[in-house]
Design an enzyme around this catalytic site. Sequence first.
Site, PDB file in Angstrom:
ATOM      1  N   GLN A  17      36.242-137.800   6.411  1.00  0.00           N
ATOM      2  CA  GLN A  17      36.485-138.947   7.291  1.00  0.00           C
ATOM      3  C   GLN A  17      35.569-138.943   8.522  1.00  0.00           C
ATOM      4  O   GLN A  17      35.081-139.983   8.934  1.00  0.00           O
ATOM      5  CB  GLN A  17      37.941-138.946   7.707  1.00  0.00           C
ATOM      6  CG  GLN A  17      38.457-140.302   8.057  1.00  0.00           C
ATOM      7  CD  GLN A  17      39.955-140.374   7.860  1.00  0.00           C
ATOM      8  OE1 GLN A  17      40.713-139.729   8.578  1.00  0.00           O
ATOM      9  NE2 GLN A  17      40.391-141.150   6.893  1.00  0.00           N
ATOM     10  N   PHE A  18      35.365-137.760   9.081  1.00  0.00           N
ATOM     11  CA  PHE A  18      34.397-137.553  10.165  1.00  0.00           C
ATOM     12  C   PHE A  18      33.777-136.181   9.917  1.00  0.00           C
ATOM     13  O   PHE A  18      34.447-135.297   9.392  1.00  0.00           O
ATOM     14  CB  PHE A  18      35.092-137.560  11.541  1.00  0.00           C
ATOM     15  CG  PHE A  18      35.536-138.926  11.983  1.00  0.00           C
ATOM     16  CD1 PHE A  18      34.709-139.742  12.742  1.00  0.00           C
ATOM     17  CD2 PHE A  18      36.785-139.401  11.631  1.00  0.00           C
ATOM     18  CE1 PHE A  18      35.116-141.004  13.143  1.00  0.00           C
ATOM     19  CE2 PHE A  18      37.210-140.668  12.018  1.00  0.00           C
ATOM     20  CZ  PHE A  18      36.366-141.466  12.783  1.00  0.00           C
TER      21      PHE A  18
ATOM     22  N   GLU B 281      41.085-131.148   3.020  1.00  0.00           N
ATOM     23  CA  GLU B 281      39.626-131.157   2.880  1.00  0.00           C
ATOM     24  C   GLU B 281      39.124-130.036   1.972  1.00  0.00           C
ATOM     25  O   GLU B 281      38.161-130.218   1.224  1.00  0.00           O
ATOM     26  CB  GLU B 281      38.957-131.072   4.249  1.00  0.00           C
ATOM     27  CG  GLU B 281      39.249-132.269   5.164  1.00  0.00           C
ATOM     28  CD  GLU B 281      40.632-132.228   5.780  1.00  0.00           C
ATOM     29  OE1 GLU B 281      41.245-131.140   5.793  1.00  0.00           O
ATOM     30  OE2 GLU B 281      41.119-133.280   6.231  1.00  0.00           O
TER      31      GLU B 281
ATOM     32  N   HIS C  41      35.051-136.335  16.940  1.00  0.00           N
ATOM     33  CA  HIS C  41      34.590-137.545  16.244  1.00  0.00           C
ATOM     34  C   HIS C  41      33.155-137.904  16.625  1.00  0.00           C
ATOM     35  O   HIS C  41      32.675-138.968  16.265  1.00  0.00           O
ATOM     36  CB  HIS C  41      35.496-138.738  16.584  1.00  0.00           C
ATOM     37  CG  HIS C  41      36.889-138.637  16.040  1.00  0.00           C
ATOM     38  ND1 HIS C  41      37.780-137.690  16.461  1.00  0.00           N
ATOM     39  CD2 HIS C  41      37.547-139.367  15.110  1.00  0.00           C
ATOM     40  CE1 HIS C  41      38.935-137.853  15.819  1.00  0.00           C
ATOM     41  NE2 HIS C  41      38.810-138.864  14.993  1.00  0.00           N
TER      42      HIS C  41
ATOM     43  N   GLU D 291      39.989-139.196   1.961  1.00  0.00           N
ATOM     44  CA  GLU D 291      41.216-139.629   2.641  1.00  0.00           C
ATOM     45  C   GLU D 291      41.068-141.093   3.060  1.00  0.00           C
ATOM     46  O   GLU D 291      40.091-141.445   3.718  1.00  0.00           O
ATOM     47  CB  GLU D 291      41.473-138.720   3.857  1.00  0.00           C
ATOM     48  CG  GLU D 291      41.836-137.304   3.431  1.00  0.00           C
ATOM     49  CD  GLU D 291      41.531-136.230   4.472  1.00  0.00           C
ATOM     50  OE1 GLU D 291      41.285-136.565   5.642  1.00  0.00           O
ATOM     51  OE2 GLU D 291      41.538-135.040   4.100  1.00  0.00           O
TER      52      GLU D 291
END
Lengths: 362, 326
Positions: free
Chosen positions: B82-83, B60, B129, B29
Amino acid sequence: MPRKKVRLEHSVEYLSILDKNGKVDEKLIPKIDKDVLLQIHRTMLLSRHLDDRMLLLQRQGRIGTFAPAKGQEASQVGAMAALEMGDWFVPAFRETAAMLWRGIEPANLLLYNAGYNEGAEIPEDSHDLPIAIPVASQIPHAVGLAYAAGYRESDEIAITFFGDGATSEGDFHEALNFASVLKAPVIFLCQNNQWAISMPRGRQSESRTLAQKGLGYAIPSLQVDGNDVFAVYAAVQEAAERARAGDGPTMIECITYRMSVHTTADDPSKYRDEDEVKKWQELDPILRLQKYLKAKKQLSDKKIEALEKELEQQIDTAWEDTHKRIQELTDPLVMFDDVYAEPPASLQAQRQAYEQHLKCEG
Amino acid sequence: MAELNMADAIKLALTQEMENDDGVIVLGEDVGVDGGVFRITEGLLDRYGERRVIDSPVAETALVGFSIGLALYGLKPVCEMQFSGFSYQGFHQMESHAARLRWRSRGRYSIPMVLRMPYGAGVHALEHHSESKEVLYAHIPGLKMVIPSTPRNARALMVSAIRDPDPVVVFEPKAIYRAFREEVPDDEETLPLGQSRTAREGGDLTMISYGAMLQRTLQAADQLAEEDGVETEVIDLLSLSPLDHERFAESARNTGRVVIVHEAHRSYGPAGEIMARLIEESFYYLEAPIRRVTGFDTIVPMFAREQAYLPDVERILDAARGVLND
């Protein structure tokens, strides 16, 4: 045995009531009390001012990363105003305006964004859920809540918010199918704000509308002008009636625009044309409502000015309160709270050991 | 040789491997136009085009499952989550398929994919995060799991991960993406997966760490030398699976005293496995009970309190002095 066509009659309705000049379609406009409408306007404006202030505070390093709701105030407040306070509100992470309508204090939002979970405190009698960050992950919860309300023979229904990007996630599709099969009284409110971080709507999905994804699961689905507070209100009101009548879910795709950054950690100049933003600024949901209210003599430039001043003061006070609370929230041991109803002995031991360590260091 | 930070060192690895092998595909992404939220893939889209640098929809499960499909065909996907906190929708595909397809097909298929993601606290981020849940991947037979600690080893490990015939999960310590620079050779460099390194030599105490926590461990080691006259050997694991138990065992046998540092939760964390290995294989050499300095068994707090959650130099020193005095 022949090869034959299975005919499916599908079309997506698009609803718009208030145009960008503040003119309305009198036949379609929902009945909203004058005071409620002014309250809607006030909340939208408060959300806008709070976003701007938070952006400033973030740039000064006073608060952390957050996702501005700027541009999406009509989609959020219009939807929540059409529901009862007893209905369940299942947000994603960009629902500042909806949260304010539900009575969440600006000081709490500021505290949360300053990195304190205390800001996410939810009053006992509230039916609001905390924000959910992993994209689309909250959507099935709304279906479960709605089904449970039906099971308990309550009139309550649920609404969940998500974005255009979320409609690519499995959680979205599984939740919609569940809701349809179980006839759950839930409203799926997609804020199609045209961008999922750097991914434009056109590249997120080849589907002509996102609403048609609901049709795939036999869920009544429509598009509305998401910057038109009357259209959003009317669509959600209709969806709520359907849900309360036992006729199951509705999907509403609000066509709106993320006027600001994805989050404050993002730089849209890398992927987005400033001209596009300017074009959408002309469709600003707050200006449109103000034009309407001014034409109806319910608002004037002078009154707006006074209101803006008042809201700025409200935010000043909220930030002062937040600042004071932060000074008091010095005990790191609270991180051990609320992990379980009853903390297990091993966790209590970790807490005590850390407390001891802090005393020795202190 | 260039002085690079870890973010640029990883980018160098990706660029060179894409240059070497047209089977290497980067996907995730916002990895294309935006260059990734941490800018690790910046410039790759311009250089290699959108067939090889795929900006994906927000999905995902599909990202990981699709990567498995690419790998089954023989390509080498490097897939970004992304994380790490957003990887769980793809986790099912890693556990149910990436890890098992070699076994399930009796060796007919392999999954030479890399799943890379930033992990860890310390960057003032939102919920989800800041976690350090490497054990979720390290626990799964069929997956390899590596965590670099400096720009140079990040680059070398990434190249090895891309070339490895099996699925490799790379956790990137985002707190030190841009914290410091290191000389990284221009010519290609690899590091064997499953090999740790000695980051500091010493004969009095062994400290074992990896990833972002290595810096704090080294700092504590320096402070112990200065204030206590104690020389600490610091082992940087680099790889959690396979786990190189020889090097830390050798050090432990020499010093007899061990402290393990990680930011993952304490219970069932990597330290538990390391302690088990030491007790199984080196018990009679130990002079004192092993201690561990870890994140607590709490949800990682929001950023105002994240430093209280993370092991700090004081907590490491406390444990080290405790082990030395036992």
